[in-house]
Design an enzyme around this catalytic site. Structure first.
Site, PDB file in Angstrom:
ATOM      1  N   SER A  24      -9.597  -0.543   7.257  1.00  0.00           N
ATOM      2  CA  SER A  24      -9.055  -0.369   5.909  1.00  0.00           C
ATOM      3  C   SER A  24      -8.408  -1.589   5.289  1.00  0.00           C
ATOM      4  CB  SER A  24      -8.052   0.787   5.899  1.00  0.00           C
ATOM      5  OG  SER A  24      -8.695   2.013   6.138  1.00  0.00           O
TER       6      SER A  24
ATOM      7  N   LYS B 247       0.838  -1.189   0.000  1.00  0.00           N
ATOM      8  CA  LYS B 247       0.000   0.000   0.000  1.00  0.00           C
ATOM      9  C   LYS B 247       0.878   1.246   0.000  1.00  0.00           C
ATOM     10  CE  LYS B 247      -3.821   2.045   2.702  1.00  0.00           C
ATOM     11  NZ  LYS B 247      -4.638   1.854   3.926  1.00  0.00           N
TER      12      LYS B 247
ATOM     13  N   SER C 211      -9.374   1.816   3.147  1.00  0.00           N
ATOM     14  CA  SER C 211      -8.497   2.561   2.284  1.00  0.00           C
ATOM     15  C   SER C 211      -7.471   1.702   1.544  1.00  0.00           C
ATOM     16  CB  SER C 211      -7.771   3.644   3.087  1.00  0.00           C
ATOM     17  OG  SER C 211      -6.910   3.074   4.059  1.00  0.00           O
TER      18      SER C 211
END
Length: 458
Positions: free
Chosen positions: A187, A89, A163
């Protein structure tokens, strides 16, 4: 001739090795090279990412060079993630890459060194093939930027969640076997649920956090998204530097609670998401665990979480290089967060009371099962261009179950449980437990996976 043909048949095609455990075993045994595996992965990304928009950056040449360098390591035959392609990420540092965190407001300066999580992955033999997309600052439960919209591989009309949406989409589309994500309000678990993969957020302190300014005041943990529980357990064992986490022997009989009711009277739970939790509970019961209905003590959590969602954004904004370039929804969120901090609305005793009630709850239960989400993900659209209130309402309506476990810093996971008949997107159950229960959650999830295997990729 016969022996040569037999030998050829035992050499796997790198493109058919789609789990981290299979890839690592084949590379350790010398059946394939890490370079061959990474080449096949980059081909998949080139062919499939235009559909889902998972990657912010593909490290094609660097990944190829790093995979070939693995052949020179003297310890290749014992590396737990030998040659495994991973996605990271884009809000933790990968040396030489820009940590954009879904925003145009950053410095644009490449990271000088790897985050501790990336160092552990590399030390274990993994190859970082790309950085995955996310919403600005990790603030939202949908993942889109001015450059791309991240979509569920099961139905591209719906968001991949957030996210860690890019990581969820990358694994769910079969582009990589495992991916890093982090989780401050859900997330990891939200995109895992939206993309039909397994996702786990460990408890506080199990894996090095160090996300942003202060890891959202200790609410954010680095975790894993994977298509199999075994792959997730293997990667988490590396991130935590705890090899025993990869052991998935069935747990002794557990006391399970099923709590499918909504955390808030303002949020309605879609019946198919409620059924996902009930299915997980039924499968667990059939595996020999005790299951009883229960109501989680959510009292006070909604308010405490709302203040922290705002306040944490304000704290993070202090480190943004070019705040004038932040998206409008985020500027509003930050301004409200500063007002919350000024008013002293974030207090430790709020969490202390909630955690005390949860500790009482877990005197009677080992694990609780809930739906991961309350409804299918919002539509895949440019949420970053919409107003603050529209984003908040969309987020709260579909993901009220995940944030509680960030508030107290306890482990939680999302397990696929089929498809929603209306949207064709996945449904999932959440497993959560007290501090130190990561191994229990992984072993229970592996039992559920064995009882009701899920389709690995869309």
């Amino acid at each position: 001739m016969g022996r040569a043909a037999d030998a050829a048949e035992t050499v796997p095609n790198p493109a058919t090795l789609t789990t981290a455990t299979a890839i690592a075993a084949a590379v350790r045994d010398g059946l394939v090279t890490a370079g061959q595996v990474v080449d096949a992965t980059l081909d998949r990304i080139a062919g499939g990412d235009t559909r889902v928009g998972a990657f912010h950056t593909v490290r094609a040449e660097r990944a190829r060079a790093e995979s070939r360098a693995l052949a020179d390591r003297a310890d290749l035959d014992i590396l737990p993630l030998a040659g495994v392609p991973v996605a990271v990420k884009n809000n933790i540092d990968v040396a030489g890459e820009i940590t954009a965190a879904g925003s145009r407001a950053g410095s644009g300066v490449p990271a000088g060194s790897d985050h501790p999580v990336v160092r552990r992955l590399r030390a274990a033999g993994a190859v970082v093939v790309g950085l995955t997309e996310m919403p600005e600052g990790g603030l939202w439960g949908t993942s889109d930027t001015p450059e791309r919209i991240v979509r569920s591989p099961w139905n591209i009309r719906y968001s991949a969640g957030g996210s860690s949406g890019g990581s969820g989409a990358a694994v769910g589309a079969g582009l990589v076997p495992v991916a890093h994500g982090n989780d401050g309000l859900g997330s990891v678990r939200i995109p895992a649920a939206c993309c039909g993969v397994f996702g786990i957020k460990p408890g506080r302190g199990v894996v090095p956090a160090q996300v942003g300014v202060d890891s959202w005041s200790g609410m954010t943990e680095n975790g894993v998204l994977a298509t199999t529980v075994a792959d997730a357990a293997l990667m988490l064992s590396v991130l935590a530097d705890r090899p025993a986490l990869a052991d998935l022997e069935p747990p002794t009989p557990l006391r399970l609670a099923i709590a499918a009711g909504s955390p808030s009277p303002l949020v309605r739970v879609d019946k198919h998401w409620a059924a996902a939790a009930q299915t997980a509970a039924r499968l667990a019961g059939e595996a020999g665990h005790g299951v009883a209905p229960a109501a989680l003590p959510y009292q006070g959590a909604t308010t405490a979480l709302a203040w922290r969602w705002l306040a944490n954004a304000a704290r993070e904004a202090g480190a943004v290089a070019n705040p004038e370039l932040l998206q409008r929804r985020c500027r509003v969120h930050i301004a409200l967060g500063r007002a919350v901090l000024k008013a002293g609305l974030v207090r430790p005793d709020q969490v202390d009371r909630i955690e005390a009630r949860l500790l009482d709850f877990f005197e009677q239960h080992d694990v609780v099962i809930t739906p991961t989400l309350a409804a299918p993900a919002p539509a895949a659209r440019n949420w970053h261009a919409r107003g603050w209130l529209a984003n908040v309402v969309a987020n709260v309506r579909f993901s009220p179950f995940t944030p509680l476990w960030n508030l107290v810093g306890w482990p939680a996971a999302s397990v696929p449980m089929g498809l929603h008949p209306r949207t064709g997107t996945p449904v999932a159950a959440q497993l959560a437990g007290p501090p130190g229960s990561e191994s229990t959650l992984l072993r229970l999830a592996a039992q559920l996976e064995a009882a009701q295997p899920w389709q690995r990729t869309a």
